[in-house]
Design a protein around this motif. Structure first.
Motif, PDB file in Angstrom:
ATOM      1  N   GLU A 105       1.011  -1.160   0.177  1.00 52.36           N
ATOM      2  CA  GLU A 105       0.153  -0.292   0.306  1.00 52.36           C
ATOM      3  C   GLU A 105       0.926   0.740   0.112  1.00 52.36           C
ATOM      4  O   GLU A 105       1.516   0.893   0.788  1.00 52.36           O
ATOM      5  N   LEU A 106       0.441   2.194  -0.871  1.00 51.05           N
ATOM      6  CA  LEU A 106       1.231   3.208  -1.345  1.00 51.05           C
ATOM      7  C   LEU A 106       0.660   5.027  -0.172  1.00 51.05           C
ATOM      8  O   LEU A 106      -0.910   4.521  -1.230  1.00 51.05           O
ATOM      9  N   PHE A 107       1.347   5.509  -0.479  1.00 54.95           N
ATOM     10  CA  PHE A 107       0.473   6.360   0.200  1.00 54.95           C
ATOM     11  C   PHE A 107       1.329   7.707   0.406  1.00 54.95           C
ATOM     12  O   PHE A 107       2.806   7.812   0.802  1.00 54.95           O
TER      13      PHE A 107
ATOM     14  N   ASP B  76       0.204  11.335   3.204  1.00 59.68           N
ATOM     15  CA  ASP B  76      -1.007  10.326   3.259  1.00 59.68           C
ATOM     16  C   ASP B  76      -2.113  10.787   3.232  1.00 59.68           C
ATOM     17  O   ASP B  76      -3.286   9.811   3.519  1.00 59.68           O
ATOM     18  N   ARG B  77      -2.165  10.090   1.903  1.00 63.78           N
ATOM     19  CA  ARG B  77      -3.273  10.261   1.335  1.00 63.78           C
ATOM     20  C   ARG B  77      -2.622   9.011   0.115  1.00 63.78           C
ATOM     21  O   ARG B  77      -2.118   8.758  -0.528  1.00 63.78           O
ATOM     22  N   PRO B  78      -4.212   7.409   0.448  1.00 65.49           N
ATOM     23  CA  PRO B  78      -3.740   6.161  -0.947  1.00 65.49           C
ATOM     24  C   PRO B  78      -3.748   6.542  -2.238  1.00 65.49           C
ATOM     25  O   PRO B  78      -4.350   7.212  -2.513  1.00 65.49           O
ATOM     26  N   VAL B  79      -2.435   6.556  -2.944  1.00 65.14           N
ATOM     27  CA  VAL B  79      -2.839   6.522  -3.888  1.00 65.14           C
ATOM     28  C   VAL B  79      -2.360   5.447  -4.812  1.00 65.14           C
ATOM     29  O   VAL B  79      -2.233   4.933  -5.579  1.00 65.14           O
TER      30      VAL B  79
ATOM     31  N   SER C 146      -2.193   0.399  -4.572  1.00 63.30           N
ATOM     32  CA  SER C 146      -2.416  -0.493  -3.786  1.00 63.30           C
ATOM     33  C   SER C 146      -2.254  -1.885  -4.219  1.00 63.30           C
ATOM     34  O   SER C 146      -3.112  -2.212  -5.242  1.00 63.30           O
TER      35      SER C 146
ATOM     36  N   TYR D 215       2.716   4.072  -8.949  1.00 64.68           N
ATOM     37  CA  TYR D 215       2.190   5.155  -9.091  1.00 64.68           C
ATOM     38  C   TYR D 215       2.664   6.093  -9.878  1.00 64.68           C
ATOM     39  O   TYR D 215       4.173   6.476  -9.947  1.00 64.68           O
TER      40      TYR D 215
ATOM     41  N   ARG E 191       4.424   6.772   2.415  1.00 66.40           N
ATOM     42  CA  ARG E 191       4.859   6.109   3.124  1.00 66.40           C
ATOM     43  C   ARG E 191       4.562   4.904   2.429  1.00 66.40           C
ATOM     44  O   ARG E 191       3.341   4.160   2.030  1.00 66.40           O
TER      45      ARG E 191
ATOM     46  N   GLU F  52       5.704  -0.784   7.787  1.00 65.00           N
ATOM     47  CA  GLU F  52       5.553   0.043   7.082  1.00 65.00           C
ATOM     48  C   GLU F  52       6.961   1.616   7.120  1.00 65.00           C
ATOM     49  O   GLU F  52       7.545   1.195   8.483  1.00 65.00           O
TER      50      GLU F  52
ATOM     51  N   SER G  97       9.270   4.993   6.300  1.00 62.91           N
ATOM     52  CA  SER G  97       8.237   6.147   5.591  1.00 62.91           C
ATOM     53  C   SER G  97       9.553   7.339   5.010  1.00 62.91           C
ATOM     54  O   SER G  97       9.774   6.958   5.150  1.00 62.91           O
TER      55      SER G  97
END
Length: 182
Positions: A89-91, A94-97, A99, A119, A131, A147, A149
Motif C-alpha cells: 500500500e502506498l501513501f 497520507d493520501r492512499p495512491v 494498493s 504510482y 509511506r 511500514e 516513510s
C-alpha cells in the motif's frame, strides 16, 4: 392523373440514359478498379487516424502528468527468494495512491529482477512524504507487516522514487529502503 405519370426531363434523353448505363456497368463489371483506390484511401485514413491517436495520447500524457510536477514510484526487490511479497500500500502525504496484491507470477517477475511502476502522479514543489505498508511472508513463514516513510523535497522536474524491499539474514525480516532518481 393519379398513379403513374410520364417521365419528364432528363432520363428521356437517349444520350443521358446511355451515359448513366455506362457508368453503372463500369462499376459493376470492373470492381477491381474502384476497389483498389478505395483500399488505398482506407489505408491512408487508417494511417492518419493512428497518427492523430498517437498525438492525442502524447498531449493527454503531457496534460495529465506534466514533467514539472511528475512523481513516479517504482518497486524492486533487493534480495531474491528471501521475501514472499503479499501486498503493498502506498501513501503520498497520507493520501492512499496505490494498493497492490501480488500473484505468484508477479512475485516471480520481481524476483527475476523486474521493476513495477506502483504510482505515477503530480505533486507540487515542496516538502512531501511517501509511506509504504508492506505485507510479506518471511523466511520462517510468518506474515509480517512493515511500514516505512520517506520524507522528500520535490523540486521542479520529474522525480522517480525507488521503493526497494529486502530481507536480511538470519531471520529474513523485511525492510524497505527508498532511493530518489532525478
Amino acid at each position: 392523373m393519379h398513379g403513374s405519370q410520364p417521365l419528364k426531363g432528363c432520363l428521356r434523353s437517349p444520350n443521358l440514359l446511355a451515359t448513366v448505363l455506362v457508368i453503372l456497368l463500369s462499376w459493376v463489371c470492373i470492381p477491381g478498379a474502384g476497389a483498389a483506390t478505395l483500399d488505398d484511401q482506407i489505408d491512408q485514413l487508417a494511417a492518419e487516424v493512428n497518427d492523430h491517436s498517437a498525438k492525442v495520447e502524447g498531449l493527454q500524457e503531457s496534460l495529465l502528468y506534466p514533467v514539472n510536477t511528475r512523481l513516479t514510484v517504482f518497486l524492486t526487490l533487493e534480495t531474491r527468494k528471501a521475501l514472499d511479497l503479499d501486498s503493498v500500500e502506498l501513501f503520498v502525504n497520507d493520501r492512499p495512491v496505490a494498493s497492490h496484491l501480488y500473484t505468484p507470477r508477479e512475485r516471480s517477475a520481481l524476483e527475476a529482477g523486474g521493476v513495477q511502476q506502483l504510482y505515477i502522479g503530480n505533486i507540487e514543489s515542496g516538502a512531501h512524504n511517501i509511506r509504504a505498508v508492506i505485507t510479506a511472508r518471511s523466511a520462517d513463514k510468518d506474515f509480517v507487516r512493515r511500514e516505512a516513510s520517506h520524507p522528500f523535497t520535490k523540486r521542479p522536474g520529474a522525480l522517480g522514487v525507488e521503493l526497494k524491499l529486502g530481507a536480511r539474514a538470519p531471520d529474513f525480516e523485511p525492510y524497505v529502503s527508498f532511493t530518489e532518481w532525478k
